[in-house]
Design a protein around this motif. Structure first.
Motif, PDB file in Angstrom:
ATOM      1  N   CYS A 214      12.061  30.193   8.674  1.00 58.65           N
ATOM      2  CA  CYS A 214      12.870  29.250   7.903  1.00 58.65           C
ATOM      3  C   CYS A 214      12.952  29.632   6.424  1.00 58.65           C
ATOM      4  CB  CYS A 214      12.327  27.835   8.055  1.00 58.65           C
ATOM      5  SG  CYS A 214      10.649  27.604   7.447  1.00 58.65           S
ATOM      6  N   ILE A 215      12.059  30.539   5.966  1.00 59.82           N
ATOM      7  CA  ILE A 215      12.082  30.937   4.551  1.00 59.82           C
ATOM      8  C   ILE A 215      13.021  32.112   4.316  1.00 59.82           C
ATOM      9  CG2 ILE A 215      10.683  31.810   2.623  1.00 59.82           C
ATOM     10  CD1 ILE A 215       8.291  30.321   3.784  1.00 59.82           C
ATOM     11  N   CYS A 216      12.903  33.176   5.136  1.00 57.83           N
ATOM     12  CA  CYS A 216      13.707  34.377   4.889  1.00 57.83           C
ATOM     13  C   CYS A 216      14.727  34.676   5.981  1.00 57.83           C
ATOM     14  CB  CYS A 216      12.803  35.588   4.688  1.00 57.83           C
ATOM     15  SG  CYS A 216      11.987  36.144   6.211  1.00 57.83           S
ATOM     16  N   GLY A 217      14.662  33.975   7.124  1.00 60.86           N
ATOM     17  CA  GLY A 217      15.623  34.192   8.191  1.00 60.86           C
ATOM     18  C   GLY A 217      15.243  35.282   9.178  1.00 60.86           C
TER      19      GLY A 217
ATOM     20  N   ILE B 110       5.662  24.765  10.295  1.00 57.33           N
ATOM     21  CA  ILE B 110       6.995  25.350  10.195  1.00 57.33           C
ATOM     22  C   ILE B 110       6.946  26.789  10.710  1.00 57.33           C
ATOM     23  CG2 ILE B 110       7.806  23.931   8.253  1.00 57.33           C
ATOM     24  CD1 ILE B 110       7.134  26.318   6.409  1.00 57.33           C
ATOM     25  N   PRO B 111       8.086  27.327  11.235  1.00 58.49           N
ATOM     26  CA  PRO B 111       8.103  28.722  11.700  1.00 58.49           C
ATOM     27  C   PRO B 111       8.352  29.683  10.540  1.00 58.49           C
ATOM     28  CG  PRO B 111      10.204  27.677  12.189  1.00 58.49           C
ATOM     29  CD  PRO B 111       9.344  26.623  11.545  1.00 58.49           C
ATOM     30  N   VAL B 112       7.493  30.684  10.421  1.00 59.26           N
ATOM     31  CA  VAL B 112       7.658  31.699   9.367  1.00 59.26           C
ATOM     32  C   VAL B 112       7.333  33.071   9.966  1.00 59.26           C
ATOM     33  CG1 VAL B 112       7.136  30.158   7.426  1.00 59.26           C
ATOM     34  CG2 VAL B 112       5.268  31.350   8.588  1.00 59.26           C
ATOM     35  N   CYS B 113       7.881  34.111   9.357  1.00 58.82           N
ATOM     36  CA  CYS B 113       7.541  35.459   9.807  1.00 58.82           C
ATOM     37  C   CYS B 113       6.151  35.826   9.286  1.00 58.82           C
ATOM     38  CB  CYS B 113       8.589  36.459   9.334  1.00 58.82           C
ATOM     39  SG  CYS B 113       8.641  36.672   7.537  1.00 58.82           S
ATOM     40  N   ARG B 114       5.601  36.898   9.810  1.00 62.40           N
ATOM     41  CA  ARG B 114       4.226  37.276   9.450  1.00 62.40           C
ATOM     42  C   ARG B 114       4.116  37.595   7.961  1.00 62.40           C
ATOM     43  NH1 ARG B 114       2.347  41.271  13.571  1.00 62.40           N
ATOM     44  NH2 ARG B 114       2.485  39.372  14.830  1.00 62.40           N
ATOM     45  N   GLU B 115       5.148  38.239   7.409  1.00 61.71           N
ATOM     46  CA  GLU B 115       5.111  38.596   5.985  1.00 61.71           C
ATOM     47  C   GLU B 115       5.105  37.343   5.118  1.00 61.71           C
ATOM     48  OE1 GLU B 115       7.696  41.124   2.659  1.00 61.71           O
ATOM     49  OE2 GLU B 115       8.231  41.221   4.794  1.00 61.71           O
TER      50      GLU B 115
ATOM     51  N   LYS C  22      10.766  26.355  -3.989  1.00 60.73           N
ATOM     52  CA  LYS C  22      11.667  25.218  -3.879  1.00 60.73           C
ATOM     53  C   LYS C  22      12.354  25.230  -2.512  1.00 60.73           C
ATOM     54  CE  LYS C  22      10.946  24.200  -8.251  1.00 60.73           C
ATOM     55  NZ  LYS C  22      10.119  23.042  -8.637  1.00 60.73           N
ATOM     56  N   LEU C  23      12.727  24.048  -2.040  1.00 56.70           N
ATOM     57  CA  LEU C  23      13.394  23.958  -0.745  1.00 56.70           C
ATOM     58  C   LEU C  23      14.746  24.660  -0.755  1.00 56.70           C
ATOM     59  CD1 LEU C  23      12.636  20.293   0.401  1.00 56.70           C
ATOM     60  CD2 LEU C  23      11.569  22.393   1.167  1.00 56.70           C
ATOM     61  N   ASN C  24      15.401  24.669  -1.919  1.00 55.71           N
ATOM     62  CA  ASN C  24      16.711  25.329  -1.967  1.00 55.71           C
ATOM     63  C   ASN C  24      16.595  26.852  -1.923  1.00 55.71           C
ATOM     64  OD1 ASN C  24      15.825  25.935  -4.544  1.00 55.71           O
ATOM     65  ND2 ASN C  24      17.246  24.529  -5.578  1.00 55.71           N
ATOM     66  N   GLN C  25      15.358  27.353  -1.948  1.00 55.68           N
ATOM     67  CA  GLN C  25      15.143  28.790  -1.815  1.00 55.68           C
ATOM     68  C   GLN C  25      14.937  29.197  -0.350  1.00 55.68           C
ATOM     69  OE1 GLN C  25      12.001  28.585  -5.175  1.00 55.68           O
ATOM     70  NE2 GLN C  25      12.778  30.679  -5.343  1.00 55.68           N
ATOM     71  N   PHE C  26      14.827  28.211   0.563  1.00 51.41           N
ATOM     72  CA  PHE C  26      14.705  28.494   1.987  1.00 51.41           C
ATOM     73  C   PHE C  26      16.056  28.979   2.519  1.00 51.41           C
ATOM     74  CE2 PHE C  26      10.789  26.586   1.459  1.00 51.41           C
ATOM     75  CZ  PHE C  26      10.091  26.318   2.629  1.00 51.41           C
TER      76      PHE C  26
ATOM     77  N   VAL D 252      16.025  24.365   9.717  1.00 52.04           N
ATOM     78  CA  VAL D 252      15.026  24.716  10.743  1.00 52.04           C
ATOM     79  C   VAL D 252      13.671  24.133  10.358  1.00 52.04           C
ATOM     80  CG1 VAL D 252      13.764  26.631  11.813  1.00 52.04           C
ATOM     81  CG2 VAL D 252      16.236  26.804  11.455  1.00 52.04           C
ATOM     82  N   ALA D 253      13.345  24.177   9.068  1.00 50.79           N
ATOM     83  CA  ALA D 253      12.071  23.613   8.602  1.00 50.79           C
ATOM     84  C   ALA D 253      12.039  22.100   8.782  1.00 50.79           C
ATOM     85  CB  ALA D 253      11.856  23.979   7.141  1.00 50.79           C
ATOM     86  N   ARG D 254      13.190  21.449   8.536  1.00 52.57           N
ATOM     87  CA  ARG D 254      13.231  19.985   8.608  1.00 52.57           C
ATOM     88  C   ARG D 254      13.347  19.464  10.041  1.00 52.57           C
ATOM     89  NH1 ARG D 254      17.160  20.591   4.280  1.00 52.57           N
ATOM     90  NH2 ARG D 254      16.231  20.054   2.259  1.00 52.57           N
ATOM     91  N   ALA D 255      13.789  20.293  10.964  1.00 51.14           N
ATOM     92  CA  ALA D 255      14.077  19.838  12.343  1.00 51.14           C
ATOM     93  C   ALA D 255      12.835  19.299  13.029  1.00 51.14           C
ATOM     94  CB  ALA D 255      14.660  20.989  13.141  1.00 51.14           C
TER      95      ALA D 255
END
Length: 621
Positions: free
Chosen positions: A552-555, A590-595, A609-613, A618-621
């Protein structure tokens, strides 16, 4: 999406519901399905203790689709082994301690799958008298059964099995499972869970008997173990119950006839002196009749009742005491001969339901109140008005106020006489947190004892907690209780202001003005009871799972892990770092990649910030 796996699970439930002796095959293959792991994860992910390390030091943080793949591979080659649980002790209400085992998260996931499969098989055929650890059932359904069905009982047997969870025979349990499960790989997995052992002070202790209290699968295994006992008691009931109508005691009949004869004779005579004498004799006969036993307990009419919650059970008998003693011995013999368990005769009391108090699930039980029976006015078909006793044989349920006060005293809310004290350890918290904590304790007790006949006496508990909260606030501000009530009102209303002096939150002690008796106020929820199954529930769990979502942070779509936090709000602690982001999302995982996950734990994403996600939805779901 694995809907077929869920449909197969539902089919198993239907087959076992239609045929209690259905033998189930090929269950182990459920452990090869990622859908089952996703459902298990979704069920457990927010449970308290998931961020507490097991014996191998792991927590649920970082659980991923890759974790599921590893588990499935270990199931396929049957190399999976349960790790020993880490044993801890938690205090009980009576001052003693209960030993619980904390298993690693991957073990909990596997145990949850075992539990889901066993529930599909056994839940449809469990006894209706069993209420512990079952969907749609609980303490209140058990106590409601007493309220609705136990009128007329004159003896209550309080069942107590010595160290039940610690003395379950693994061999007997596996043989009971084998009666309805023809899959040795699945049974072997359950045996692995039973034999995993535990770590105590760093030393491995093997378990050859017992199921570990605190494990995910332990409650369903305990219910399976005692299901035979439920059926045994039900058979005893069907064999013991006789008669269609109760016999009135001859002495009661004699005294009633004597009273009616004297009353009629007094009404017929015109001699005032004779009338007065006959009236006095009639009054004496009436009192003697009221004291005489109503029912002749000669064994010609017998009724029995039974309720079980986990290893706590009670049997009600409408019949002679000698029958109650015989039933108790039969239960002891069955537990010993069939289940290799011991009934504690010192604690398995036989209580006279009208003159003694039985205890069950923290509630005092008896039949009829302690005062005179209340009368109600009735009119017969012929229009004749008469009075009838309506409370002499109805269930009477009380909150044990004395025990509740002692429990509060042990926890520092009052002294042993019930005089409120300041909770010193809470005086360091914010005012709103203090009132919230006291309020939550009161709400819990009030909701649990919502149905009791002495509900008005719960006002003493409410008084203790309200004034203990006021004393705690007074200690914090070095003030007085009187000034706290003057400042915050009689319900201790606390207001939180922002930098602009605007009220952003208000909270007060949840004071109950009316504590009137409401004997039908049981907190019962049957949404997930046996009849409907859980198919739609499991589909919803699988559908909402984020285990297979992108970061949810970097896609990123590869190497996705679930980032977990223990708390997003904890009383007495300020939220900081990336947990502050989680608090704004109001999510504990929340789901995030390993990095990105590594960056979170190294502090590189603190203040993000949330607007940087890239994928905030996906994080809010």
């Amino acid at each position: 999406m694995g809907i077929k796996d869920i449909q197969r699970l539902e089919k198993i439930r239907e087959l076992n519901s239609e045929n209690p002796n259905w033998v189930n095959h090929d269950l182990y293959r459920f452990l090869f399905k990622d859908t089952m792991y996703a459902i298990a994860y979704e069920t457990l992910k927010s449970n308290a203790g998931n961020m507490t390390a097991g014996s191998d030091g792991s927590t649920i943080d970082g659980f991923s689709a890759g974790s599921i793949t590893k588990l499935i591979n270990s199931m396929k080659d049957e190399s999976f082994q349960f790790a020993p649980a880490r044993r801890v002790e938690i205090p009980k209400a009576n001052g003693k301690k209960r030993q619980l085992g904390i298993a690693p998260p991957r073990d909990k996931i596997v145990q949850e799958i075992i539990k889901i499969i066993l529930e599909a098989i056994y839940e449809p055929t469990f006894s209706d008298k069993s209420h512990g650890f079952r969907s749609g059932r609980g303490c209140h359904t058990a106590l409601k059964a007493f309220r609705l069905n136990w009128s007329g009982v004159n003896w209550i047997i309080e069942g107590d099995i010595k160290g039940f969870f610690d003395n379950i025979s693994h061999n007997i349990l596996i043989e009971k499972l084998r009666e309805r499960i023809a899959d040795e790989r699945f049974l072997n997995l359950i045996r692995k869970a039973l034999n995993a052992g535990y770590l105590e002070y760093g030393r491995l202790k093997n378990t050859i008997i017992g199921t570990p209290q605190g494990s995910v699968v332990s409650p369903i295994l305990a219910n399976i173990y005692l299901d035979g006992f439920d059926k045994f008691v039900e058979n005893v009931i069907s064999e013991t119950e006789v008669g269609t109508i109760k016999k009135i005691h001859p002495e009661k009949n004699r005294l009633s006839r004597k009273y009616l004869k004297l009353h009629k004779k007094a009404a017929a005579t015109e001699d005032l002196v004779e009338k007065a004498g006959l009236t006095a004799q009639a009054a004496i006969a009436k009192k003697e009749s009221a004291l005489a036993p109503m029912i002749l307990n000669d064994g010609s009419y017998v009724r029995m009742k039974y309720i079980r919650y986990a290893d706590d059970w009670i049997i009600g008998i409408n019949g002679p005491r000698v029958l109650a003693e015989d039933i108790r011995q039969k239960c002891a013999d069955y537990l010993s001969d069939v289940l290799d368990l011991e009934l504690s005769f010192e604690k398995t009391h036989i209580r006279h339901a009208k003159t003694e108090t039985a205890k069950f699930l923290g509630t005092d039980l008896r039949i009829g109140n302690t005062g005179e029976g209340k009368k109600a006015n009735f009119t017969s078909k012929n229009g004749i008005k008469y009075q009838k006793s309506v409370t002499g044989w109805t269930p009477y349920m009380k909150a044990p106020i004395g025990n509740l006060v002692r429990n509060l005293a042990n926890k520092g809310f009052c002294d042993l006489d019930g005089n409120p004290l300041s909770k010193a350890s809470w005086s360091l918290l914010d005012d709103i947190q203090i009132v919230d904590l006291f309020g939550s304790i009161w709400r819990g007790l009030h909701n649990y004892y919502s149905f009791v006949d002495n509900r008005s006496n719960m006002n003493r508990i409410q008084f203790i907690l309200l004034h203990s909260a006021a004393k705690t606030l007074a200690d914090k501000h070095r003030s007085s209780v009187r000034k706290m009530f003057k400042k915050h009102g009689k319900w201790l209303e606390i207001k939180v202001y922002n930098s602009e002096s605007k009220v952003i939150r208000t909270l007060n002690f949840p004071y109950e003005k009316s504590l009137n008796r409401n004997p039908k106020d049981f907190k019962v929820n049957n949404d997930l009871a046996n009849g409907g199954g859980k198919m739609n529930f499991y589909i919803r769990l699988r559908t909402r799972s984020k285990l297979f979502s992108p970061c949810c942070i970097c896609g990123e779509t590869e190497n996705i892990e679930m980032h977990h936090v223990k708390h997003i709000r904890k009383i007495g602690e300020k939220v900081k770092g990336f947990t502050l982001v989680m608090a704004r999302l109001n999510r504990k995982q929340i789901p995030v990649c390993r990095e990105c996950h590594n960056k979170i734990h190294s502090g590189k994403y603190d203040g993000l910030k949330l607007n940087q996600f890239i994928l905030p939805n996906v994080a809010r779901a």
